[in-house]
Each structure stands twice: as C-alpha cells, then as structure tokens.
Write a protein that holds these residues in place. Sequence first.
Motif, mmCIF file in Angstrom:
data_model
loop_
_atom_site.group_PDB
_atom_site.id
_atom_site.type_symbol
_atom_site.label_atom_id
_atom_site.label_comp_id
_atom_site.label_asym_id
_atom_site.label_seq_id
_atom_site.Cartn_x
_atom_site.Cartn_y
_atom_site.Cartn_z
ATOM 1 N N ILE A 21 0.777 -1.413 -0.022
ATOM 2 C CA ILE A 21 -0.011 -0.057 -0.047
ATOM 3 C C ILE A 21 0.864 1.238 -0.131
ATOM 4 N N LYS A 22 2.164 1.057 0.150
ATOM 5 C CA LYS A 22 2.843 2.330 0.281
ATOM 6 C C LYS A 22 2.846 3.244 -1.069
ATOM 7 N N ALA A 23 3.082 2.547 -2.141
ATOM 8 C CA ALA A 23 3.093 3.221 -3.574
ATOM 9 C C ALA A 23 1.929 3.826 -3.828
ATOM 10 N N PRO A 24 1.744 4.942 -4.599
ATOM 11 C CA PRO A 24 0.557 5.658 -4.825
ATOM 12 C C PRO A 24 0.095 5.155 -6.028
ATOM 13 N N ALA A 25 -1.167 5.316 -6.359
ATOM 14 C CA ALA A 25 -1.686 5.378 -7.583
ATOM 15 C C ALA A 25 -1.521 6.774 -8.484
ATOM 16 N N LEU A 26 -0.818 6.718 -9.432
ATOM 17 C CA LEU A 26 -0.499 8.012 -10.275
ATOM 18 C C LEU A 26 -1.619 8.333 -11.281
ATOM 19 N N VAL A 27 -2.391 9.236 -11.195
ATOM 20 C CA VAL A 27 -3.616 9.715 -12.102
ATOM 21 C C VAL A 27 -3.568 10.901 -12.734
ATOM 22 N N ARG A 28 -3.462 10.775 -14.030
ATOM 23 C CA ARG A 28 -3.289 12.050 -14.814
ATOM 24 C C ARG A 28 -4.891 12.919 -14.797
ATOM 25 N N LEU A 29 -4.577 14.036 -14.138
ATOM 26 C CA LEU A 29 -6.068 14.828 -14.278
ATOM 27 C C LEU A 29 -6.531 15.748 -15.140
ATOM 28 N N SER A 30 -5.367 16.369 -15.662
ATOM 29 C CA SER A 30 -5.206 17.269 -16.851
ATOM 30 C C SER A 30 -3.921 17.195 -17.512
ATOM 31 N N ASP A 31 -3.700 18.047 -18.459
ATOM 32 C CA ASP A 31 -2.463 18.105 -19.234
ATOM 33 C C ASP A 31 -1.210 18.265 -18.312
ATOM 34 N N ASN A 32 -1.527 19.104 -17.239
ATOM 35 C CA ASN A 32 -0.283 19.416 -16.302
ATOM 36 C C ASN A 32 -0.709 19.464 -14.883
ATOM 37 N N VAL A 33 -1.589 18.352 -14.652
ATOM 38 C CA VAL A 33 -1.889 17.997 -13.380
ATOM 39 C C VAL A 33 -1.806 16.649 -12.954
ATOM 40 N N GLU A 286 3.698 25.362 -17.837
ATOM 41 C CA GLU A 286 4.956 24.819 -18.432
ATOM 42 C C GLU A 286 5.329 23.572 -17.576
ATOM 43 N N ARG A 287 4.700 23.594 -16.234
ATOM 44 C CA ARG A 287 5.263 22.515 -15.399
ATOM 45 C C ARG A 287 3.945 21.453 -15.123
ATOM 46 N N VAL A 288 4.477 20.438 -14.743
ATOM 47 C CA VAL A 288 3.465 19.122 -14.370
ATOM 48 C C VAL A 288 3.280 19.330 -12.708
ATOM 49 N N HIS A 289 2.095 19.518 -12.365
ATOM 50 C CA HIS A 289 1.926 19.787 -10.941
ATOM 51 C C HIS A 289 1.272 18.329 -10.209
ATOM 52 N N LEU A 290 2.289 17.970 -9.547
ATOM 53 C CA LEU A 290 1.957 16.598 -8.616
ATOM 54 C C LEU A 290 1.224 16.921 -7.510
ATOM 55 N N VAL A 291 -0.030 16.479 -7.163
ATOM 56 C CA VAL A 291 -0.788 16.794 -6.321
ATOM 57 C C VAL A 291 -0.440 15.410 -5.490
ATOM 58 N N VAL A 292 -0.117 16.016 -3.963
ATOM 59 C CA VAL A 292 0.232 14.615 -3.165
ATOM 60 C C VAL A 292 -1.360 14.516 -2.317
ATOM 61 N N GLY A 293 -1.867 13.327 -2.619
ATOM 62 C CA GLY A 293 -3.119 12.963 -2.147
ATOM 63 C C GLY A 293 -2.891 12.062 -0.869
ATOM 64 N N ALA A 294 -2.985 12.492 0.380
ATOM 65 C CA ALA A 294 -2.284 11.658 1.562
ATOM 66 C C ALA A 294 -3.264 10.326 1.862
ATOM 67 N N ASP A 295 -4.378 10.573 1.676
ATOM 68 C CA ASP A 295 -5.234 9.430 2.086
ATOM 69 C C ASP A 295 -6.316 9.351 1.436
ATOM 70 N N THR A 296 -7.511 8.358 1.672
ATOM 71 C CA THR A 296 -8.906 8.350 1.199
ATOM 72 C C THR A 296 -9.793 9.070 1.918
ATOM 73 N N GLY A 297 -10.858 9.219 1.437
ATOM 74 C CA GLY A 297 -11.883 10.104 1.909
ATOM 75 C C GLY A 297 -12.892 9.324 3.086
ATOM 76 N N HIS A 298 -12.428 8.079 3.449
ATOM 77 C CA HIS A 298 -13.425 7.468 4.439
ATOM 78 C C HIS A 298 -13.537 8.183 5.822
#
Length: 373
Positions: A21-33, A286-298
């Motif tokens: 569970i330590k590794a994240p799921a990496l999800v592209r939300l838009s071209d640069n997020v 010009e940058r890719v913005h990596l959003v750190v999503g620390a946990d689920t919404g439960h």
Amino acid sequence: MTSEGTSTTRPPLHAHITDAIKAPALVRLSDNVVLARFETLKVYAALGAVRALLAAGTVRPGDTVVDSSSGIYAIALAMVCHRYGLRCHIVASTTVTPALRSQLEILGATVDQMPPERNLRLDQHRRVARVQELLRADPRMHWMRQYHDPVHRLGYAELAGLVRAALPEASLAVVASVGTGASSAGLVQPLREHDPTTRLVGVQPFGSVSFGSERFQDPEAIIAGIGSAIPFDNVRHELYDQVHWMTFQHAMAGSVALMRGHAVFAGLSTGAAYLAARWEARRHPERVHLVVGADTGHRYVDRVFARHREAPDAGTLEPAEIVTLDELSPPWSTMSWLRRGFPPPPHREPTTPAATPATPAAPATATAHRRRP
C-alpha cells in the motif's frame, strides 16, 4: 498488453501489506496536473523511520514506541510495528474515527484518544502533554516525534524515485499539505538533486502556526494533516516556493470537485491541495503539478462528502494574492514564499528558483531519545 487495461506482467507478491500500500496510484487529471493518490501516505515515513531506528539500535523488537497522531500516521506506524515486532501506543486526536481506532486496536496498538476540543490548538497541546506524561511513567518508551525528528523524511526518497520514473522529462511542481513537513522535505529534496528548479507549493489551514496564520480561527476546521497549533521542526520553510491558506469550506470544495470531476475519493488535505494545484497549473502551464493525495476520503464521509451540496463550486474560487503576512485573510490567500525562512523578511521582488537554491538539509539520523542501559 493483452487488451485495454490489462497486462501480461506478473504482479509483485509482497511480504507484508505495508509494501503493497505504500506506493501511490498516479492519475493524470489534466495535461499538467497529476495526482499521487495514497491509501495512507505516511507508510513511507513510518517505514523509513522504524528501519533507521532498528538499524541504529535505538529500538529493538519488543520495545514500545509512542507518538501523537491525527490518524494516517497512527495507522501507518501501527502497521510497521506489526511488521517489525514492536509495540505501539498512539495518543490519538479527537478526529480519529471509531473505524480507525478499531483497526489500531486489532493491530495491537494501545490508544489514548483525546476528548473533543473546540479547536486544533487545544487538541494538539493536549496530545503532546499526554505523550510526555506517558514517557515520565515509562522512560523505556521511545517517542517517535514525527513532528520533529528528521528520520521521518528518509522513506520518501523511494517515492521521489517513483515520481521521476513516471514523469522523467517533466519540470515538476509538488503541491502538498504542509502538515508535519516531513513528506514535503523528504520528497522535494531528492527531486531537486536532479532539477533544482522543482517547485514546492504548500497548503495550510487558517489557524496554523507553521506559516503565520495562528491569529485566525476557522470554527469548522480541524483539518488533519495540513496545519499545526505548535511549531514543527520538520517544517523546512526554506524549501517552499509558494504557500496557500484556505478555509475548511474551500478544502471541502476541492474534495468534492475531485470526486465529481475525476471519481477520486480522497481526504480533505487532498482536496485542498487539488484546489491549489488547479490555480497553480493555470499560472505555470509549463510545469506538471504533482498533487500529493495523502489518504482516502473515508474518515471525512460525515463532515465533507455527506454535505457535498453545501460545497462551493471550485471553478468559481480564486485566492487573494498577497505579498506580506499582514495581508493574510480568509477564505483563501496565496503568497510567493521564495524559499525563505520563517518569519519571512520584508517583501522583495521575486527571483527565479535557480537563483534562490534551497538550503542543504542536515543529515537525517536515527536520533536516540533515550539511553539504553
């Protein structure tokens, strides 16, 4: 690939759930997020810290470790203690849910949960006082000090490697809640070894002392994992390029927008970081913005997601851009921090990140907080 969404690659077989569970799921939300969405981010912190402490002989199997937590560090530490044969005692925030407390207890952790308080400051002060009381009663306990011991940064170097492998050519901006400061420092410093211009954007609630908003109170906000009512040594102010402060309502808007727009069920700190990243991505395409999503919404179902109709429309929200902390005001403010210390000096004109390099980090060591016989 055998068909869309499937692969013939053999999946890894893990020795313990913490590896899975330590590794994240990496999800592209838009071209640069891009979202790095974790079940619990702080498995990296707990694994790195406990392994270093065991290697140094600071703790040994059978010893008891103790710390204060608002939730996600607690479950991470309990799982890592389960893995390495350590006893675990958690002084839990009022925000820890019955479901989370049950998991801690089944894992073998003992739990002291603080009674409800009217604000973040009282909750955190009470937790620290309880930890100190426990240490006086049993000096053999090891205080993990997640807020202060730099050993908690060590595990995030592995995460930085995953990010670089997934986005090898990208000019990055990491957008993350500040919290204890360990994850931001532990992630951005290895990334800056390869690209010193990598930006770090921190998100804070009003009322947090970490970036000078303690004169404000947000009646709804104990936003676990974002702010602090006491100074944290692991918050490295000189690493941050930009800081955002926002209210509970704005963080809720980000969480609901992330679910509505991308089907991602994530916690309140993730929602706040996502809202900030949307604004940052427009300013820095010009940058890719990596959003750190620390946990689920439960653990936010009742306070956030059940109230989704109350959430403001994230698309209509914009921050006030300020140049000094004197201008700070709710519901959302942002400021160019320029990799300065705290408190920041009087306003000066912005410079490029390359011209204002981050101060080198002191070596993270497995600090011993008690002597062995």
